[in-house]
Design a protein around this motif. Structure first.
Motif, PDB file in Angstrom:
ATOM      1  N   HIS A   4       0.872  -1.183   0.000  1.00 13.25           N
ATOM      2  CA  HIS A   4       0.000   0.000   0.000  1.00 13.25           C
ATOM      3  C   HIS A   4       0.904   1.227   0.000  1.00 13.25           C
ATOM      4  O   HIS A   4       1.537   1.527   1.011  1.00 13.25           O
TER       5      HIS A   4
ATOM      6  N   HIS B 262      -2.717   6.587  -4.343  1.00  8.37           N
ATOM      7  CA  HIS B 262      -2.285   5.383  -3.648  1.00  8.37           C
ATOM      8  C   HIS B 262      -2.225   4.223  -4.640  1.00  8.37           C
ATOM      9  O   HIS B 262      -2.894   4.251  -5.672  1.00  8.37           O
TER      10      HIS B 262
ATOM     11  N   CYS C 216      -9.711   4.929  -1.578  1.00  6.71           N
ATOM     12  CA  CYS C 216      -8.729   3.854  -1.739  1.00  6.71           C
ATOM     13  C   CYS C 216      -9.180   2.606  -0.970  1.00  6.71           C
ATOM     14  O   CYS C 216      -9.350   2.664   0.246  1.00  6.71           O
TER      15      CYS C 216
ATOM     16  N   LEU D 100      -7.534   0.094  -0.187  1.00  8.10           N
ATOM     17  CA  LEU D 100      -6.511  -0.357   0.764  1.00  8.10           C
ATOM     18  C   LEU D 100      -6.615   0.442   2.061  1.00  8.10           C
ATOM     19  O   LEU D 100      -6.453  -0.099   3.151  1.00  8.10           O
TER      20      LEU D 100
ATOM     21  N   ALA E 203      -0.753   3.683   4.210  1.00 11.17           N
ATOM     22  CA  ALA E 203       0.027   3.854   2.982  1.00 11.17           C
ATOM     23  C   ALA E 203       1.420   4.357   3.319  1.00 11.17           C
ATOM     24  O   ALA E 203       1.575   5.215   4.192  1.00 11.17           O
TER      25      ALA E 203
HETATM   26 ZN    ZN Z   1      -4.695   4.052   0.351  1.00  9.67          ZN
END
Ligand code: ZN
Length: 188
Positions: free
Chosen positions: A17, A25, A170, A172, A179
Motif C-alpha cells: 500500500h 495510492h 482507496c 486499501l 500507505a
Molecule cells: Zn490508500
C-alpha cells in the motif's frame, strides 16, 4: 528470465500500500534502479530486449537520462552498437556532451519504465528533427498495462498493470492499512 520474479528478488517491485509521487495510492511500487544496480542482471535484461528487436537494423540505442541510461547501454552491448543518452536542458530533452546523430541513423529509444511514454516520445521527436530514423521504442516494464502508443513499434520486456486509487476512495485505506512512501525519488 522471469522478469517479474527478478524484480521481486531485488526488492525492485514491492507489493502493499503505497503513496505515489502523484499523490495517488497504489498496490505496487516499482524502482528500476534497484534491479539495474546489479550489472549481471542489467546485462541479461539488455540481451532480452535486444532479442525482441533482432528483426530490425539498429545503429544506436538512446536512453533518456536518468532511467534509460543503464539499460540503453546494456541493450547496445547485446546488439553490438552505439549507446548514447539524452538529457533535459532548460526543460527540453536534448543531446549534450558532444553526442550527435546522423541523418537516416536507425535509433532505438530505451527507457527503464514507460507509463505515459512522455519522455521517450519527446526524445523521438527531438531525434527526428535532427534527421534520425526512430525505428522503435522499448522499456523493461510497460507500466501502462499495454495502453501507451508510440509512432514506431514499442516492445517492452514485461507489461505490468499497476492499480492507482484516489486517497479519498482507496480500498486499501478502507481495509485499514497505512500507505507508505518508500524512497524519495525514482518512483514511476
Ligand atoms: Zn490508500
Amino acid at each position: 528470465m522471469d522478469v517479474i520474479a527478478t524484480f521481486k528478488d531485488c526488492d525492485a517491485l514491492l507489493e502493499g500500500h503505497f503513496i505515489l509521487s502523484s499523490g495517488l495510492h497504489s498496490n505496487r511500487y516499482l524502482q528500476c534502479a534497484k534491479i539495474l544496480q546489479y550489472p549481471k542482471i542489467a546485462e541479461e535484461l539488455g540481451a532480452a530486449i535486444a532479442k525482441k528487436f533482432s528483426d530490425m537494423q539498429i545503429d544506436t540505442v538512446v536512453g533518456p537520462a536518468m532511467g534509460g541510461v543503464i539499460i540503453a547501454q546494456e541493450v547496445a552491448r547485446a546488439i553490438g552498437c552505439r549507446s548514447i543518452f539524452s538529457e533535459r536542458e532548460n526543460g527540453a530533452m536534448t543531446l549534450r556532451r558532444g553526442f550527435t546523430v546522423k541523418p537516416g541513423e536507425k535509433i532505438l529509444i530505451c527507457e527503464d519504465v514507460c507509463t505515459t511514454g512522455g519522455s521517450a516520445k519527446e526524445v523521438g521527436a527531438m531525434l527526428r528533427a535532427k534527421g534520425a530514423d526512430v525505428v522503435g521504442y522499448t522499456s523493461i516494464i510497460d507500466r501502462s498495462g499495454g495502453h501507451v502508443e508510440f509512432d514506431a513499434p514499442y516492445r517492452a520486456l514485461e507489461t505490468l498493470s499497476v492499480e492507482t486509487y484516489d486517497p479519498s476512495d482507496c480500498p486499501l485505506c478502507k481495509a485499514g492499512t497505512q500507505a507508505v512512501k518508500p524512497g524519495s525519488h525514482g518512483l514511476k
